[in-house]
Design a protein around this motif. Structure first.
Motif, short mmCIF file in Angstrom:
data_model
loop_
_atom_site.label_atom_id
_atom_site.label_comp_id
_atom_site.label_asym_id
_atom_site.label_seq_id
_atom_site.Cartn_x
_atom_site.Cartn_y
_atom_site.Cartn_z
N TRP A 141 0.83 -1.21 0.00
CA TRP A 141 0.00 0.00 0.00
C TRP A 141 0.86 1.26 0.00
O TRP A 141 0.51 2.27 -0.61
CB TRP A 141 -0.94 0.00 1.21
N ALA A 142 2.02 1.20 0.69
CA ALA A 142 2.89 2.37 0.76
C ALA A 142 3.49 2.68 -0.61
O ALA A 142 3.58 3.85 -1.02
CB ALA A 142 3.99 2.15 1.79
N TRP A 143 3.91 1.64 -1.36
CA TRP A 143 4.50 1.86 -2.68
C TRP A 143 3.44 2.35 -3.68
O TRP A 143 3.72 3.18 -4.54
CB TRP A 143 5.16 0.58 -3.18
N ALA A 144 2.22 1.83 -3.53
CA ALA A 144 1.15 2.31 -4.41
C ALA A 144 0.84 3.78 -4.14
O ALA A 144 0.66 4.58 -5.08
CB ALA A 144 -0.10 1.45 -4.21
N LEU A 145 0.77 4.16 -2.84
CA LEU A 145 0.50 5.55 -2.50
C LEU A 145 1.65 6.45 -2.95
O LEU A 145 1.43 7.57 -3.44
CB LEU A 145 0.27 5.68 -1.00
N LEU A 146 2.90 5.97 -2.82
CA LEU A 146 4.04 6.76 -3.25
C LEU A 146 3.99 7.00 -4.76
O LEU A 146 4.30 8.11 -5.23
CB LEU A 146 5.33 6.04 -2.87
N SER A 147 3.61 5.98 -5.53
CA SER A 147 3.48 6.17 -6.98
C SER A 147 2.45 7.23 -7.32
O SER A 147 2.64 8.05 -8.23
CB SER A 147 3.11 4.83 -7.64
N ASP A 148 1.33 7.24 -6.55
CA ASP A 148 0.30 8.27 -6.79
C ASP A 148 0.83 9.66 -6.46
O ASP A 148 0.55 10.63 -7.18
CB ASP A 148 -0.94 7.96 -5.95
N LEU A 149 1.58 9.76 -5.39
CA LEU A 149 2.08 11.08 -4.99
C LEU A 149 3.07 11.62 -6.02
O LEU A 149 3.18 12.84 -6.19
CB LEU A 149 2.76 10.98 -3.61
N ILE A 150 3.83 10.72 -6.67
CA ILE A 150 4.77 11.19 -7.69
C ILE A 150 4.02 11.90 -8.82
O ILE A 150 4.51 12.88 -9.40
CB ILE A 150 5.60 9.99 -8.23
N GLU A 200 1.88 2.48 13.38
CA GLU A 200 2.51 1.94 12.17
C GLU A 200 2.15 2.77 10.95
O GLU A 200 2.99 3.04 10.08
CB GLU A 200 2.08 0.49 11.97
N LEU A 201 0.88 3.21 10.89
CA LEU A 201 0.44 4.03 9.77
C LEU A 201 1.17 5.37 9.77
O LEU A 201 1.62 5.85 8.72
CB LEU A 201 -1.06 4.25 9.84
N ALA A 202 1.31 5.97 10.95
CA ALA A 202 2.01 7.26 11.04
C ALA A 202 3.45 7.11 10.59
O ALA A 202 3.98 7.97 9.86
CB ALA A 202 1.94 7.79 12.47
N ASP A 203 4.11 6.03 11.00
CA ASP A 203 5.50 5.82 10.59
C ASP A 203 5.60 5.60 9.08
O ASP A 203 6.50 6.13 8.41
CB ASP A 203 6.06 4.60 11.33
N GLY A 204 4.67 4.81 8.52
CA GLY A 204 4.70 4.59 7.09
C GLY A 204 4.44 5.84 6.28
O GLY A 204 5.10 6.08 5.26
N LEU A 205 3.50 6.67 6.73
CA LEU A 205 3.21 7.91 6.02
C LEU A 205 4.40 8.86 6.07
O LEU A 205 4.69 9.57 5.10
CB LEU A 205 1.97 8.58 6.61
N THR A 206 5.11 8.88 7.21
CA THR A 206 6.31 9.72 7.31
C THR A 206 7.38 9.26 6.31
O THR A 206 8.02 10.07 5.63
CB THR A 206 6.88 9.67 8.73
N GLY A 207 7.57 7.93 6.21
CA GLY A 207 8.53 7.41 5.23
C GLY A 207 8.11 7.70 3.80
O GLY A 207 8.96 8.02 2.95
N ALA A 248 8.78 10.60 -1.23
CA ALA A 248 8.18 11.43 -2.28
C ALA A 248 9.00 12.69 -2.51
O ALA A 248 9.21 13.11 -3.66
CB ALA A 248 6.74 11.76 -1.91
N ARG A 249 9.48 13.29 -1.43
CA ARG A 249 10.29 14.51 -1.59
C ARG A 249 11.61 14.19 -2.29
O ARG A 249 12.05 14.94 -3.17
CB ARG A 249 10.56 15.14 -0.21
N SER A 250 12.27 13.09 -1.89
CA SER A 250 13.57 12.76 -2.51
C SER A 250 13.40 12.37 -3.97
O SER A 250 14.21 12.76 -4.82
CB SER A 250 14.24 11.62 -1.72
N VAL A 251 12.35 11.62 -4.29
CA VAL A 251 12.12 11.25 -5.69
C VAL A 251 11.80 12.49 -6.52
O VAL A 251 12.26 12.63 -7.66
CB VAL A 251 11.00 10.21 -5.79
N GLY A 252 11.02 13.42 -5.94
CA GLY A 252 10.75 14.66 -6.65
C GLY A 252 12.01 15.44 -6.94
O GLY A 252 12.18 16.00 -8.03
N ALA A 253 12.92 15.50 -5.94
CA ALA A 253 14.18 16.21 -6.15
C ALA A 253 15.00 15.52 -7.23
O ALA A 253 15.65 16.18 -8.06
CB ALA A 253 14.96 16.27 -4.84
#
Length: 640
Positions: free
Chosen positions: A242-251, A377-384, A389-394
């Motif tokens: 779920w974290a990788w899917a959400l990260l792809s959406d944020l990109i 666990e959700l809070a930790d995952g969202l922080t990661g 997302a910020r590093s991939v954007g950079a």
């Protein structure tokens, strides 16, 4: 008879010194006194001669057990070499010059270092005249110019020499520190053998980075490392799909606003849940109005500003909040104090945040937390995810503008991950071209360590392996270099010791070298020296294996000091020789010490004078018979 009784403890230095003095007292001449002094010094230094100690032990044992039983011929060993190997004291009785020469030859072939001594130099000359030509070069008038330890080392090196090791003469090997590490060459070979000229984004990265200024390249590398670390924090990927899917959406900037609210709500809710762990339990007994949180916060501000909770004449704020308080219980009671109201505010706020978190999770398509642990666990995952997302954007920004005409784009998360890996890989190892250049440079430096005419095959093998980018061949070559290095060192040492030996005893050095090349072995030597000269200056310990005393029948007890020359003593009694009458002699003491006696038959004189040597016994390691012409009989062994 020499007094060495069963009470004598020859392991004690004092008793051994007493035994020495008794031997020396039987013949107080200058050579005997000189030998006595040298042996005493060795005993006091804690290194008594082995031969002297064994003689004393044998005499002490015979005194304790009575005279030794007579030996039968079938009980004794069939050759001189075997006899010397099994016995410290041996008597060769009725042995003429030819038989003695055969015994010396057998000992030399067996690799023994023999000191041949006699009171009369003429006996030594007569013996040398009948020695076979093949051992004549091993007969010396002086000891070799090598210490006993160096002799052992040289003999070992000659015995273990192979044609391959002898071919190492003149070869040189590169210093160990000049040989590139196997891991370094393997990594460069792996990189150099990669396909070149691809059109994918990772394949284009090395060429683009190579054209950047060092500061700019360092900055891009730092961004790539940040991407690598942030993505690593989200692994294993299977447990957080779920974290990788959400990260792809944020990109792609999908769910950005919802994600930001969800990130803040989960952080605040986690902090509130942690604070409430030690607070009194709060119970909601009925439905709360929609504005419950706002009413509780206004009432809390009223109390904190000095307002009082009253039963009569209530303020408007108190009247408004009363329906809310009536539905809440803290420890079973309606909250009243400012502290209790503060707890209810946090409880209501937490409930509202959890409601928003649940709605936000459904909107972005991730599982909602069901308890405090899942919330953390959700809070930790969202922080990661936020950091990734910020590093991939950079990274997408830096790669897009890495070059004015940059052909690289970062359309998705998988490409970003591949590009980050390619950037880090280039930063750590360089490009294919750079790897090839480094390998060529390493090969040239390795080849230049040694002149071409002195290069060993293993050295050339290693250089070729680097040039051909063959990591496996280079590994094998380096391992072969280790073995070659040992062979070169051994051969250099062997050559150096042989050169020193040749400087003083050239014929012996050549004979040993020839025996090494033919594999015949037998690195023995025979030193011919008069008894008086030998006693005047005893050789160092371990300089000889056997001392052979010619004309032993005419020698007195004091000549038993010759046992200090070597661990084993062989007394030779010529044909017809008889010990002098009266008093103990060297032979009578050896008989008392149960020395093994090998008796030879005295042959009739042969007009041809042809000498038949003692044949080498395969099992016993030495000659088995003595004969001249055709009428000489086999060796007989008689009891002492």
């Amino acid at each position: 008879m020499l007094d060495v009784g069963p009470s004598s403890n020859v392991d004690d230095e004092a008793h051994l010194t007493t035994f020495l003095d008794r031997l020396a007292g039987a013949g107080p001449d200058e050579p005997t006194a000189a030998a006595q002094k040298q042996i005493r010094t060795s005993i006091e230094a804690g290194s008594p001669p082995a031969g002297l100690r064994r003689l004393a032990e044998a005499l002490a044992a015979s005194a304790a057990d009575g005279p030794p039983p007579p030996r039968r011929p079938t009980d004794d060993l069939p050759s001189v070499v075997a006899a010397v190997g099994e016995n410290n004291l041996v008597v060769l009785d009725e042995f003429g010059p030819e038989a003695v020469a055969a015994a010396v030859t057998a000992l030399l072939v067996d690799g023994r270092r023999v000191v041949v001594t006699a009171a009369d130099r003429a006996e030594l000359i007569a013996l040398r005249d009948v020695l076979p030509a093949e051992v004549y070069d091993r007969c010396l008038d002086v000891l070799p110019p090598l210490s006993p330890a160096e002799q052992r080392e040289l003999r070992r090196l000659l015995a273990t020499a192979t044609p391959g090791r002898r071919a190492r003469s003149g070869q040189q090997l590169p210093a160990q520190e000049a040989v590139p590490e196997i891991q370094q060459v393997g990594e460069l070979c792996r990189r150099a053998r990669r396909a070149r000229g691809g059109n994918s984004a990772p394949d284009l990265i090395p060429g683009l980075l190579a054209g950047l200024e060092p500061e700019r390249r360092t900055a891009v590398t730092q961004v790539a490392r940040c991407v690598d670390r942030s993505l690593e924090a989200l692994r294993p990927r299977e447990n957080r799909s779920w974290a990788w899917a959400l990260l792809s959406d944020l990109i792609y900037s999908r769910h950005r606003a919802t994600f930001e609210r969800l990130l803040e709500d989960t952080a605040q809710a986690t902090a509130a849940a942690d604070r409430s762990r030690n607070s009194p339990p709060i119970t909601v007994v009925g439905p709360l109005p929609a504005e419950a949180g706002e009413l509780l916060r206004r009432y809390l501000g009223f109390l904190q500003s000095g307002g009082r909770a009253r039963s009569y004449f209530r303020s408007g704020v108190q009247r408004d909040v009363q329906p809310v308080l009536s539905q809440l219980r803290i420890g079973g009671a309606i909250p009243e104090t400012a502290e209790q109201i503060q707890l209810t505010v946090e409880h209501v706020d937490l409930a509202e945040r959890l409601t928003r978190i649940d709605a936000g999770c459904r909107e972005v398509g991730i599982p909602a937390p069901r308890n405090a642990d899942e919330l953390a666990e959700l809070a930790d995952g969202l922080t990661g995810i936020s950091a990734a997302a910020r590093s991939v954007g950079a990274l997408r920004h830096d790669v897009l503008f890495i070059h004015p005409n940059s052909p690289i784009a970062v359309p998705d998360l998988a490409t970003a991950e591949q590009i980050a890996t390619a950037i880090i890989d280039y930063a750590e190892h360089g490009s294919v071209a750079e790897a090839e250049q480094r390998l060529d440079r390493l090969a040239a430096e390795l080849a230049g360590q040694v002149p071409a005419q002195m290069t060993a095959p293993e050295h050339e093998w290693a250089v070729n392996a680097v040039r051909e980018r063959d990591a496996a061949a280079y590994t094998a070559a380096v391992e072969a270099l280790l073995a070659a290095r040992r062979e070169v060192q051994d051969q250099e040492r062997c050559t150096a010791l042989l050169d020193r030996l040749r400087a003083r005893t050239p014929r012996l050095a050549d004979a040993w070298a020839a025996a090494s090349e033919t594999g015949s072995g037998g690195f023995g030597l025979a030193w011919f020296v008069e008894v008086d000269r030998l006693l005047q200056d005893l050789p160092a310990a371990d300089s000889a294996d056997v001392v052979m005393v010619l004309g032993a029948a005419e020698l007195g007890v004091d000549r038993l000091l010759l046992t200090a020359v070597a661990p084993r003593l062989v007394a030779v009694v010529g044909s017809g020789a008889r010990p002098p009458a009266g008093g103990p002699t060297l032979l009578t003491v050896l008989q008392r010490a149960a020395a093994l006696v090998i008796r030879g038959r005295t042959p009739a004189q042969d007009t041809t004078g042809r000498v038949v040597r003692l044949p080498s016994g395969a099992a016993a390691g030495g000659p088995r018979a003595v004969g001249v012409a055709g009428n000489r009989g086999p060796v007989e062994q008689a009891g002492a």
